[in-house]
Scaffold this motif. Structure first.
Motif, PDB file in Angstrom:
ATOM      1  N   GLY A  43       0.806  -1.207   0.000  1.00  0.00           N
ATOM      2  CA  GLY A  43       0.000   0.000   0.000  1.00  0.00           C
ATOM      3  C   GLY A  43       0.847   1.267   0.000  1.00  0.00           C
ATOM      4  O   GLY A  43       2.064   1.215  -0.202  1.00  0.00           O
ATOM      5  N   PRO A  44       0.216   2.405   0.225  1.00  0.00           N
ATOM      6  CA  PRO A  44       0.894   3.699   0.161  1.00  0.00           C
ATOM      7  C   PRO A  44       2.143   3.771   1.044  1.00  0.00           C
ATOM      8  O   PRO A  44       2.139   3.334   2.190  1.00  0.00           O
ATOM      9  CB  PRO A  44      -0.168   4.684   0.655  1.00  0.00           C
ATOM     10  CG  PRO A  44      -1.457   4.020   0.328  1.00  0.00           C
ATOM     11  CD  PRO A  44      -1.203   2.551   0.548  1.00  0.00           C
ATOM     12  N   GLY A  45       3.220   4.285   0.446  1.00  0.00           N
ATOM     13  CA  GLY A  45       4.476   4.463   1.163  1.00  0.00           C
ATOM     14  C   GLY A  45       5.296   3.197   1.270  1.00  0.00           C
ATOM     15  O   GLY A  45       6.341   3.188   1.910  1.00  0.00           O
ATOM     16  N   GLU A  46       4.849   2.132   0.627  1.00  0.00           N
ATOM     17  CA  GLU A  46       5.582   0.873   0.687  1.00  0.00           C
ATOM     18  C   GLU A  46       6.256   0.584  -0.645  1.00  0.00           C
ATOM     19  O   GLU A  46       5.868   1.107  -1.688  1.00  0.00           O
ATOM     20  CB  GLU A  46       4.647  -0.277   1.065  1.00  0.00           C
ATOM     21  CG  GLU A  46       4.066  -0.131   2.456  1.00  0.00           C
ATOM     22  CD  GLU A  46       3.147  -1.272   2.831  1.00  0.00           C
ATOM     23  OE1 GLU A  46       3.208  -1.672   3.990  1.00  0.00           O
ATOM     24  OE2 GLU A  46       2.373  -1.754   1.968  1.00  0.00           O
ATOM     25  N   ILE A  47       7.250  -0.272  -0.568  1.00  0.00           N
ATOM     26  CA  ILE A  47       8.052  -0.646  -1.732  1.00  0.00           C
ATOM     27  C   ILE A  47       7.872  -2.124  -1.984  1.00  0.00           C
ATOM     28  O   ILE A  47       7.784  -2.917  -1.051  1.00  0.00           O
ATOM     29  CB  ILE A  47       9.542  -0.356  -1.464  1.00  0.00           C
ATOM     30  CG1 ILE A  47       9.772   1.136  -1.288  1.00  0.00           C
ATOM     31  CG2 ILE A  47      10.414  -0.907  -2.576  1.00  0.00           C
ATOM     32  CD1 ILE A  47      11.176   1.488  -0.864  1.00  0.00           C
ATOM     33  N   CYS A  48       7.840  -2.502  -3.260  1.00  0.00           N
ATOM     34  CA  CYS A  48       7.895  -3.922  -3.578  1.00  0.00           C
ATOM     35  C   CYS A  48       8.893  -4.122  -4.711  1.00  0.00           C
ATOM     36  O   CYS A  48       9.376  -3.160  -5.307  1.00  0.00           O
ATOM     37  CB  CYS A  48       6.525  -4.493  -3.917  1.00  0.00           C
ATOM     38  SG  CYS A  48       5.692  -3.699  -5.255  1.00  0.00           S
ATOM     39  N   CYS A  49       9.209  -5.358  -4.954  1.00  0.00           N
ATOM     40  CA  CYS A  49      10.215  -5.749  -5.946  1.00  0.00           C
ATOM     41  C   CYS A  49      11.616  -5.342  -5.513  1.00  0.00           C
ATOM     42  O   CYS A  49      12.457  -5.011  -6.349  1.00  0.00           O
ATOM     43  CB  CYS A  49       9.887  -5.209  -7.333  1.00  0.00           C
ATOM     44  SG  CYS A  49       8.346  -5.838  -7.974  1.00  0.00           S
ATOM     45  N   GLU A  50      11.874  -5.389  -4.204  1.00  0.00           N
ATOM     46  CA  GLU A  50      13.205  -5.089  -3.702  1.00  0.00           C
ATOM     47  C   GLU A  50      14.254  -5.999  -4.323  1.00  0.00           C
ATOM     48  O   GLU A  50      15.423  -5.645  -4.407  1.00  0.00           O
ATOM     49  CB  GLU A  50      13.269  -5.231  -2.173  1.00  0.00           C
ATOM     50  CG  GLU A  50      12.361  -4.287  -1.430  1.00  0.00           C
ATOM     51  CD  GLU A  50      10.983  -4.885  -1.142  1.00  0.00           C
ATOM     52  OE1 GLU A  50      10.520  -5.761  -1.889  1.00  0.00           O
ATOM     53  OE2 GLU A  50      10.369  -4.453  -0.152  1.00  0.00           O
ATOM     54  N   ALA A  51      13.825  -7.168  -4.787  1.00  0.00           N
ATOM     55  CA  ALA A  51      14.747  -8.108  -5.425  1.00  0.00           C
ATOM     56  C   ALA A  51      15.388  -7.506  -6.671  1.00  0.00           C
ATOM     57  O   ALA A  51      16.434  -7.972  -7.112  1.00  0.00           O
ATOM     58  CB  ALA A  51      14.026  -9.399  -5.781  1.00  0.00           C
ATOM     59  N   ALA A  52      14.786  -6.449  -7.208  1.00  0.00           N
ATOM     60  CA  ALA A  52      15.369  -5.790  -8.382  1.00  0.00           C
ATOM     61  C   ALA A  52      16.759  -5.249  -8.074  1.00  0.00           C
ATOM     62  O   ALA A  52      17.562  -5.022  -8.974  1.00  0.00           O
ATOM     63  CB  ALA A  52      14.472  -4.646  -8.861  1.00  0.00           C
ATOM     64  N   LEU A  53      17.069  -5.062  -6.799  1.00  0.00           N
ATOM     65  CA  LEU A  53      18.370  -4.524  -6.417  1.00  0.00           C
ATOM     66  C   LEU A  53      19.395  -5.613  -6.121  1.00  0.00           C
ATOM     67  O   LEU A  53      20.553  -5.312  -5.870  1.00  0.00           O
ATOM     68  CB  LEU A  53      18.218  -3.605  -5.204  1.00  0.00           C
ATOM     69  CG  LEU A  53      17.286  -2.427  -5.419  1.00  0.00           C
ATOM     70  CD1 LEU A  53      17.163  -1.607  -4.147  1.00  0.00           C
ATOM     71  CD2 LEU A  53      17.759  -1.567  -6.576  1.00  0.00           C
ATOM     72  N   SER A  54      18.983  -6.869  -6.171  1.00  0.00           N
ATOM     73  CA  SER A  54      19.921  -7.946  -5.877  1.00  0.00           C
ATOM     74  C   SER A  54      20.681  -8.365  -7.127  1.00  0.00           C
ATOM     75  O   SER A  54      20.273  -8.068  -8.253  1.00  0.00           O
ATOM     76  CB  SER A  54      19.181  -9.150  -5.284  1.00  0.00           C
ATOM     77  OG  SER A  54      18.413  -9.785  -6.273  1.00  0.00           O
ATOM     78  N   SER A  55      21.768  -9.067  -6.929  1.00  0.00           N
ATOM     79  CA  SER A  55      22.594  -9.479  -8.059  1.00  0.00           C
ATOM     80  C   SER A  55      21.901 -10.526  -8.922  1.00  0.00           C
ATOM     81  O   SER A  55      22.214 -10.659 -10.097  1.00  0.00           O
ATOM     82  CB  SER A  55      23.936 -10.017  -7.561  1.00  0.00           C
ATOM     83  OG  SER A  55      23.716 -11.121  -6.712  1.00  0.00           O
TER      84      SER A  55
END
Length: 132
Positions: free
Chosen positions: A87-99
């Motif tokens: 929801g608002p103020g949250e992030i998803c797909c943090e895996a996009a920053l992994s190797s």
């Protein structure tokens, strides 16, 4: 099936001051960006692609999800198949920053009228590398 999604392409100077301020406030609501210096937040504002989605529209396909960090400004998105809701103020797909980001694709679907910011993986990694 509702109105089609709307997109605002990223880029320095493409937003008026009020739009820039709105994007900045939304990014600052995210815990991940609260401690960043103003100059870096300004770079994020410039690189953010703004997308407005109707309920049921795909925010990210399973192919593209690993290439962008997704920040929810308002509304709600959910991983396809009833997965994690964001929801608002949250992030998803943090895996996009992994190797191994290519192994973490996931389809994201808007559960209601939703505005998201897409931050491209390559640009985020460059910003991180250039920051002290």
């Amino acid at each position: 099936a509702g109105r089609p999604e709307t997109r605002e392409k990223p880029g320095a100077g493409t937003r008026n001051p009020a739009e820039r301020f709105e994007v900045k406030l939304a990014l600052r609501r995210c815990a991940a960006f609260q401690a960043l210096p103003e100059a870096e937040v300004a770079m994020l504002v410039d690189m953010a692609e703004v997308r407005t989605l109707q309920a049921g529209e795909v925010a990210q396909s399973s192919v593209a999800a690993a290439t962008h960090l997704v920040v929810v400004k308002d509304g709600r998105i959910e991983e396809a198949g009833g997965g994690r809701a964001t929801g608002p103020g949250e992030i998803c797909c943090e895996a996009a920053l992994s190797s191994d980001a290519r192994d973490h694709g996931v389809e994201l679907v808007a559960k209601e009228l939703t505005t998201v910011f897409l931050l491209e993986r390559h640009s985020l990694l460059e910003l991180a590398a250039s920051s002290p």
